[in-house]
Design a protein around this motif. Sequence first.
Motif, mmCIF file in Angstrom:
data_model
loop_
_atom_site.group_PDB
_atom_site.id
_atom_site.type_symbol
_atom_site.label_atom_id
_atom_site.label_comp_id
_atom_site.label_asym_id
_atom_site.label_seq_id
_atom_site.Cartn_x
_atom_site.Cartn_y
_atom_site.Cartn_z
ATOM 1 N N MET A 132 0.830 -1.208 0.000
ATOM 2 C CA MET A 132 0.000 0.000 0.000
ATOM 3 C C MET A 132 0.865 1.258 0.000
ATOM 4 O O MET A 132 0.568 2.227 -0.712
ATOM 5 C CB MET A 132 -0.948 -0.028 1.196
ATOM 6 C CG MET A 132 -1.993 -1.122 1.072
ATOM 7 S SD MET A 132 -3.044 -1.253 2.521
ATOM 8 C CE MET A 132 -4.480 -0.365 1.928
ATOM 9 N N ILE A 133 1.932 1.240 0.768
ATOM 10 C CA ILE A 133 2.851 2.383 0.793
ATOM 11 C C ILE A 133 3.460 2.594 -0.586
ATOM 12 O O ILE A 133 3.514 3.714 -1.097
ATOM 13 C CB ILE A 133 3.950 2.175 1.856
ATOM 14 C CG1 ILE A 133 3.345 2.221 3.255
ATOM 15 C CG2 ILE A 133 5.056 3.213 1.702
ATOM 16 C CD1 ILE A 133 4.254 1.653 4.326
ATOM 17 N N VAL A 145 0.668 3.914 -3.212
ATOM 18 C CA VAL A 145 0.293 5.336 -3.125
ATOM 19 C C VAL A 145 1.481 6.248 -3.432
ATOM 20 O O VAL A 145 1.302 7.318 -4.009
ATOM 21 C CB VAL A 145 -0.353 5.707 -1.766
ATOM 22 C CG1 VAL A 145 -1.642 4.947 -1.555
ATOM 23 C CG2 VAL A 145 0.578 5.536 -0.613
ATOM 24 N N SER A 146 2.690 5.820 -3.088
ATOM 25 C CA SER A 146 3.850 6.676 -3.372
ATOM 26 C C SER A 146 4.167 6.736 -4.867
ATOM 27 O O SER A 146 4.822 7.671 -5.316
ATOM 28 C CB SER A 146 5.075 6.224 -2.572
ATOM 29 O OG SER A 146 5.536 4.979 -3.021
ATOM 30 N N HIS A 147 3.690 5.754 -5.631
ATOM 31 C CA HIS A 147 3.899 5.759 -7.083
ATOM 32 C C HIS A 147 2.632 6.140 -7.842
ATOM 33 O O HIS A 147 2.532 5.906 -9.056
ATOM 34 C CB HIS A 147 4.413 4.392 -7.552
ATOM 35 C CG HIS A 147 5.834 4.158 -7.167
ATOM 36 N ND1 HIS A 147 6.194 3.503 -6.009
ATOM 37 C CD2 HIS A 147 6.988 4.546 -7.767
ATOM 38 C CE1 HIS A 147 7.514 3.471 -5.922
ATOM 39 N NE2 HIS A 147 8.018 4.102 -6.968
ATOM 40 N N GLY A 148 1.642 6.673 -7.143
ATOM 41 C CA GLY A 148 0.434 7.156 -7.796
ATOM 42 C C GLY A 148 -0.520 6.085 -8.262
ATOM 43 O O GLY A 148 -1.429 6.360 -9.045
ATOM 44 N N SER A 203 -5.674 5.506 6.754
ATOM 45 C CA SER A 203 -5.855 6.117 5.442
ATOM 46 C C SER A 203 -4.488 6.337 4.805
ATOM 47 O O SER A 203 -3.666 7.096 5.330
ATOM 48 C CB SER A 203 -6.592 7.448 5.599
ATOM 49 O OG SER A 203 -6.634 8.123 4.373
ATOM 50 N N PHE A 204 -4.242 5.651 3.689
ATOM 51 C CA PHE A 204 -3.004 5.799 2.924
ATOM 52 C C PHE A 204 -3.275 6.750 1.767
ATOM 53 O O PHE A 204 -4.164 6.494 0.953
ATOM 54 C CB PHE A 204 -2.559 4.453 2.335
ATOM 55 C CG PHE A 204 -2.042 3.462 3.329
ATOM 56 C CD1 PHE A 204 -0.683 3.324 3.544
ATOM 57 C CD2 PHE A 204 -2.908 2.647 4.039
ATOM 58 C CE1 PHE A 204 -0.194 2.398 4.445
ATOM 59 C CE2 PHE A 204 -2.435 1.716 4.943
ATOM 60 C CZ PHE A 204 -1.069 1.592 5.153
ATOM 61 N N THR A 205 -2.525 7.842 1.691
ATOM 62 C CA THR A 205 -2.629 8.777 0.570
ATOM 63 C C THR A 205 -1.227 9.185 0.148
ATOM 64 O O THR A 205 -0.251 8.919 0.858
ATOM 65 C CB THR A 205 -3.426 10.048 0.942
ATOM 66 O OG1 THR A 205 -2.646 10.837 1.853
ATOM 67 C CG2 THR A 205 -4.779 9.712 1.548
ATOM 68 N N ALA A 206 -1.153 9.869 -0.974
ATOM 69 C CA ALA A 206 0.145 10.358 -1.451
ATOM 70 C C ALA A 206 0.743 11.385 -0.497
ATOM 71 O O ALA A 206 1.944 11.635 -0.530
ATOM 72 C CB ALA A 206 -0.014 10.957 -2.845
ATOM 73 N N LEU A 257 4.719 9.595 4.115
ATOM 74 C CA LEU A 257 4.946 8.265 3.530
ATOM 75 C C LEU A 257 6.359 7.771 3.831
ATOM 76 O O LEU A 257 6.562 6.585 4.095
ATOM 77 C CB LEU A 257 4.724 8.292 2.021
ATOM 78 C CG LEU A 257 3.284 8.219 1.542
ATOM 79 C CD1 LEU A 257 3.227 8.303 0.024
ATOM 80 C CD2 LEU A 257 2.612 6.950 2.023
ATOM 81 N N ASP A 258 7.332 8.670 3.806
ATOM 82 C CA ASP A 258 8.711 8.264 4.080
ATOM 83 C C ASP A 258 8.868 7.741 5.505
ATOM 84 O O ASP A 258 9.563 6.746 5.733
ATOM 85 C CB ASP A 258 9.681 9.425 3.846
ATOM 86 C CG ASP A 258 9.874 9.724 2.365
ATOM 87 O OD1 ASP A 258 9.606 8.830 1.536
ATOM 88 O OD2 ASP A 258 10.281 10.854 2.039
ATOM 89 N N GLU A 259 8.209 8.394 6.474
ATOM 90 C CA GLU A 259 8.279 7.928 7.863
ATOM 91 C C GLU A 259 7.640 6.553 8.011
ATOM 92 O O GLU A 259 8.202 5.655 8.654
ATOM 93 C CB GLU A 259 7.582 8.920 8.797
ATOM 94 C CG GLU A 259 8.298 10.239 8.942
ATOM 95 C CD GLU A 259 7.480 11.279 9.662
ATOM 96 O OE1 GLU A 259 8.083 12.006 10.490
ATOM 97 O OE2 GLU A 259 6.249 11.387 9.432
#
Length: 147
Positions: free
Chosen positions: A47-48, A51-54, A69-72, A91-93
């Motif tokens: 999931m990380i 979302v980090s790659h759109g 909630s996972f978002t960009a 997202l990095d954390e």
Amino acid sequence: MAFISFSLDEYRLPLFEVTDQRYRVLGAWLIIDISVYQSVCLDALAMIDDVSHGRALEDEWDSDKYDVSFTAHGVEFQSEWAEDERGRYSLDEVREAVEAYWRFLVSRPDNPELIREYRPDLPLWQAELLQWEERWGRPHPYRGRLF
């Protein structure tokens, strides 16, 4: 420098320590929601990465312990049990913490008394990875990075 570390208690259950109390909710989510389940940790990693790659998420985080909630823009956590247990992280954390937790889970020795039906010839993490890929019908986005 790592802001979170993991260890086991006397019952072989995960514990965490953070260098900054701001990360306490993130650590609690890892050891409570993901717990000792490598397959759930693989879900979080995917999931990380998605979302980090759109890429759109194929499903929402499913839990009776936390709303996640996972978002960009980051990941938000809200405990289902305690209203003051909430956190928002980049997202990095979250990526750094979940990757560290994956390494911790994989480092735990397999239980020699446990008989696995699915791919007992492989280490547990490899069997979990193959099962994840079969369930979702795609290669895991972390294949080749942490494995």
